[in-house]
Write a protein that holds these residues in place. Structure first.
Motif, short mmCIF file in Angstrom:
data_model
loop_
_atom_site.label_atom_id
_atom_site.label_comp_id
_atom_site.label_asym_id
_atom_site.label_seq_id
_atom_site.Cartn_x
_atom_site.Cartn_y
_atom_site.Cartn_z
N ALA A 152 0.73 -1.25 -0.03
CA ALA A 152 0.18 -0.13 0.08
C ALA A 152 0.97 1.37 0.06
O ALA A 152 1.85 1.32 0.77
N ARG A 153 0.38 2.21 -0.64
CA ARG A 153 1.27 3.57 -0.88
C ARG A 153 0.28 4.52 -0.11
O ARG A 153 -0.56 5.22 -0.65
N LEU A 154 0.61 4.83 1.33
CA LEU A 154 -0.31 5.24 2.19
C LEU A 154 0.43 6.61 2.42
O LEU A 154 1.49 7.21 2.03
N ARG A 155 -0.75 7.73 2.55
CA ARG A 155 -0.27 9.21 2.67
C ARG A 155 0.10 9.39 4.10
O ARG A 155 -0.31 8.48 5.01
N GLY A 156 0.78 10.53 4.36
CA GLY A 156 0.90 10.74 5.89
C GLY A 156 2.40 10.41 6.12
O GLY A 156 3.05 9.78 5.63
N THR A 157 2.88 10.69 7.58
CA THR A 157 3.95 10.48 8.27
C THR A 157 3.91 8.95 8.63
O THR A 157 2.93 8.49 8.95
N LEU A 158 5.29 8.61 9.07
CA LEU A 158 5.47 7.11 9.82
C LEU A 158 4.81 7.38 10.89
O LEU A 158 4.27 6.39 11.54
N ALA A 159 5.01 8.49 11.77
CA ALA A 159 4.49 8.62 13.01
C ALA A 159 2.91 8.04 12.91
O ALA A 159 2.30 7.49 13.85
N GLY A 160 2.16 9.04 11.80
CA GLY A 160 0.96 9.11 11.76
C GLY A 160 0.11 7.71 11.58
O GLY A 160 -0.84 7.20 12.08
N ARG A 161 0.97 6.96 10.68
CA ARG A 161 0.67 5.50 10.30
C ARG A 161 0.62 4.65 11.49
O ARG A 161 -0.07 3.82 11.68
N PHE A 162 1.75 4.85 12.24
CA PHE A 162 1.81 3.74 13.62
C PHE A 162 0.71 4.13 14.42
O PHE A 162 0.10 3.26 15.12
N LEU A 163 0.55 5.47 14.59
CA LEU A 163 -0.75 5.81 15.33
C LEU A 163 -2.21 5.29 14.92
O LEU A 163 -2.65 4.69 15.86
N GLY A 164 -2.26 5.40 13.62
CA GLY A 164 -3.33 4.87 13.16
C GLY A 164 -3.66 3.37 13.17
O GLY A 164 -4.74 2.79 13.53
N THR A 165 -2.51 2.67 12.98
CA THR A 165 -2.45 1.38 12.95
C THR A 165 -2.59 0.78 14.53
O THR A 165 -3.24 -0.18 14.65
N ALA A 166 -2.07 1.32 15.50
CA ALA A 166 -2.19 0.94 16.73
C ALA A 166 -3.57 1.29 17.35
O ALA A 166 -4.07 0.42 17.99
N VAL A 167 -4.40 2.29 16.96
CA VAL A 167 -5.62 2.61 17.30
C VAL A 167 -6.42 1.34 16.63
O VAL A 167 -7.31 0.97 17.20
N ALA A 168 -6.38 1.20 15.34
CA ALA A 168 -7.02 -0.06 14.66
C ALA A 168 -6.89 -1.25 15.42
O ALA A 168 -7.82 -2.14 15.48
N PHE A 169 -5.77 -1.82 15.83
CA PHE A 169 -5.48 -2.82 16.46
C PHE A 169 -6.20 -2.78 17.99
O PHE A 169 -6.71 -3.95 17.98
N GLY A 170 -6.08 -1.75 18.52
CA GLY A 170 -6.96 -1.71 19.72
C GLY A 170 -8.43 -1.74 19.69
O GLY A 170 -8.98 -2.58 20.18
N LEU A 171 -9.00 -1.25 18.57
CA LEU A 171 -10.46 -1.28 18.25
C LEU A 171 -10.66 -2.99 18.03
O LEU A 171 -11.88 -3.11 17.81
N ALA A 172 -9.96 -3.37 16.86
CA ALA A 172 -10.34 -4.72 16.24
C ALA A 172 -10.37 -5.63 17.48
O ALA A 172 -11.40 -6.78 17.27
N LEU A 183 -8.09 -6.33 26.89
CA LEU A 183 -7.59 -5.08 27.54
C LEU A 183 -6.19 -4.58 27.01
O LEU A 183 -5.76 -3.35 27.00
N ALA A 184 -5.62 -5.63 26.60
CA ALA A 184 -4.06 -5.44 26.36
C ALA A 184 -4.21 -4.67 25.07
O ALA A 184 -3.03 -3.51 25.02
N ALA A 185 -4.98 -4.90 24.02
CA ALA A 185 -4.83 -4.27 22.70
C ALA A 185 -5.27 -2.78 23.08
O ALA A 185 -4.72 -1.77 22.35
N ALA A 186 -6.29 -2.64 23.73
CA ALA A 186 -6.77 -1.31 24.26
C ALA A 186 -5.58 -0.31 24.72
O ALA A 186 -5.27 0.85 24.73
N GLY A 187 -4.81 -1.18 25.72
CA GLY A 187 -3.70 -0.44 26.47
C GLY A 187 -2.60 -0.04 25.25
O GLY A 187 -2.30 1.09 25.64
N ALA A 188 -2.42 -0.85 24.27
CA ALA A 188 -1.43 -0.38 23.50
C ALA A 188 -1.58 0.64 22.69
O ALA A 188 -0.99 1.48 22.28
N ALA A 189 -2.95 0.75 22.32
CA ALA A 189 -3.85 1.92 21.46
C ALA A 189 -3.57 3.34 22.52
O ALA A 189 -3.12 4.29 22.03
N VAL A 190 -4.14 3.16 23.54
CA VAL A 190 -3.79 4.16 24.29
C VAL A 190 -2.56 4.73 24.51
O VAL A 190 -2.50 6.03 24.60
#
Length: 425
Positions: A285-305, A389-396
């Protein structure tokens, strides 16, 4: 006016970037050697449990010895990686593999020979401490060989898929060997495979990153390897690893409660399969945004999933929720590795990546222990709270640390390499 039909995406176009990775000279061989050398990662812990329980009859003792081995590996990996950054992977890896083979076989000997129990713990700890971070070494080779950041993301995604394959193949292999052949067979096979793969990788000097000796007057190597991004990613990976360790225990317990223990393997395979599919897709995937933004986005997605695990009340729901949670695993691991690679000097990259692996390893150990206690106290269905809860903790944690990640990184020196990238940037 007729609308132009869009050309469908073919598997060939999706997988093409992965094929082009191996146009890099030597990439096929260092990646394959790294895969063989990583097979022991899931084999040693489970193999130690089967060996110690088979010889002593005590699961408590087996868990304590296996935990000692895992914790010592989490500490020893970054130390080996620091030495590799300074002196070169090949030279240090040969020493590590010699120590790994000797201590691993000695551990088998004292357990089978019923030596004093203290020797089991000592040699188990030495075996774990002798195991270097192979995944970090392979990723450092990719980082040194590839000029373009997007191609490095693809390479890291491929290695994430390799990790998934290792954790799919390793446990069944060690279980078959340990139960059908001999209690020591699974652990010993892991020692031999790790040694063969490690020495094979050590011989490939042309693709290893150029060593950077210690110099005076600059920042310390430890400071460079443990910058804010590395600490944040490692702590988030601690939560991710907790999910890994907890899922193995809770899924097995839930399948047993439902009266179909054989289906635990299917549920775990689909969980890993979701991560594998997502890893392949994320890598191209060729994603827009910064690497920090991608990490934050994927961490939140991980916590929610992972929150779908709260709803598990039957095996079909477990399969669906597990696959959904698995889809979010590889992206957060790949984005974390890419972020670390972008923020750390090449002179400390292998060590930095090893610290993230340490976070995962400690999380797996903690997750297994917490989930086991939760299953005993609450039952397996309620114990799904542990991975959720562990996944949510990683996202938070990732969100809370966002200001640290958004700070402009300092300059990272160019990557010296013995390998030429024929595709280039």
């Amino acid at each position: 006016m007729a609308r132009k039909r869009e050309k469908p995406v073919s598997p060939r176009s999706l997988l093409g970037p992965y094929g082009r990775l191996f146009a890099v000279p030597g990439a096929v061989w260092f990646s394959l050697a790294g895969w063989v050398a990583r097979l022991p990662l899931p084999m040693l812990g489970l193999g130690a449990v089967l060996l110690v329980e088979g010889e002593s009859g005590s699961y408590a003792l087996a868990g304590a010895v296996a935990g000692t081995l895992a914790l010592s590996a989490a500490v020893g990996g970054p130390l080996w990686s620091r030495a590799m950054d300074r002196r070169g992977q090949g030279r240090v890896l040969q020493v590590a593999m010699a120590a790994y083979l000797l201590t691993g076989l000695a551990f088998v000997g004292v357990v089978v020979g019923d030596a004093p129990r203290v020797t089991w713990f000592v040699l188990g700890a030495l075996t774990g401490a002798s195991l270097p971070g192979i995944g970090a070494m392979v990723r450092a080779r990719w980082a040194a060989a590839l000029e373009d950041a997007e191609r490095r993301q693809t390479a890291f995604a491929f290695e994430s898929v390799v990790d998934e394959v290792v954790f799919v193949v390793g446990p069944p292999l060690v279980t078959v060997l340990g139960t059908l052949v001999a209690p020591a067979a699974g652990f010993t096979t892991g020692i031999v495979l790790g040694t063969v793969g490690g020495l094979w990788l050590a011989r490939q000097r042309d693709t290893e990153p150029v060593a950077v000796p210690v110099t005076t007057g600059g920042p310390s190597r430890l400071t460079a390897a443990l910058g804010p991004a590395v600490v944040v990613v490692s702590l988030a990976y601690l939560g991710v690893g907790t999910v890994f360790g907890a899922m193995d225990v809770v899924v097995v317990g839930f399948a047993e409660e439902q009266g179909v223990p054989a289906l635990a393997g299917l549920a775990l395979a689909l969980y890993a399969g979701g991560s594998l599919v997502a890893g392949l897709a994320y890598g191209v995937a060729r994603l827009r945004g910064t690497l920090a933004g991608r990490f934050l986005g994927t961490a939140v997605a991980f916590g929610l999933a992972a929150q779908g695990l709260w709803a598990v009340s039957s095996l079909p729901l477990l399969v669906g929720a597990g696959f959904l949670a698995g889809l979010a695993v590889a992206p957060v691991l790949v984005s974390g590795a890419s972020l670390v690679e972008s923020r750390v000097p090449r002179s400390a990259l292998t060590e930095a990546l090893s610290w993230t692996n340490t976070g995962l390893t400690l999380g797996v150990t903690a997750g297994s222990a917490l989930a086991g206690a939760a299953v005993d106290a609450w039952g397996a269905q309620a114990a799904f709270a542990v991975p959720a809860l562990a996944a949510a903790g990683a996202a938070v944690l990732a969100l809370g640390a966002a200001p640290l990640l958004r700070r402009a990184p300092g300059p990272v020196e160019a990557s010296p390499s013995r390998v030429g990238d024929p595709v280039g940037g």
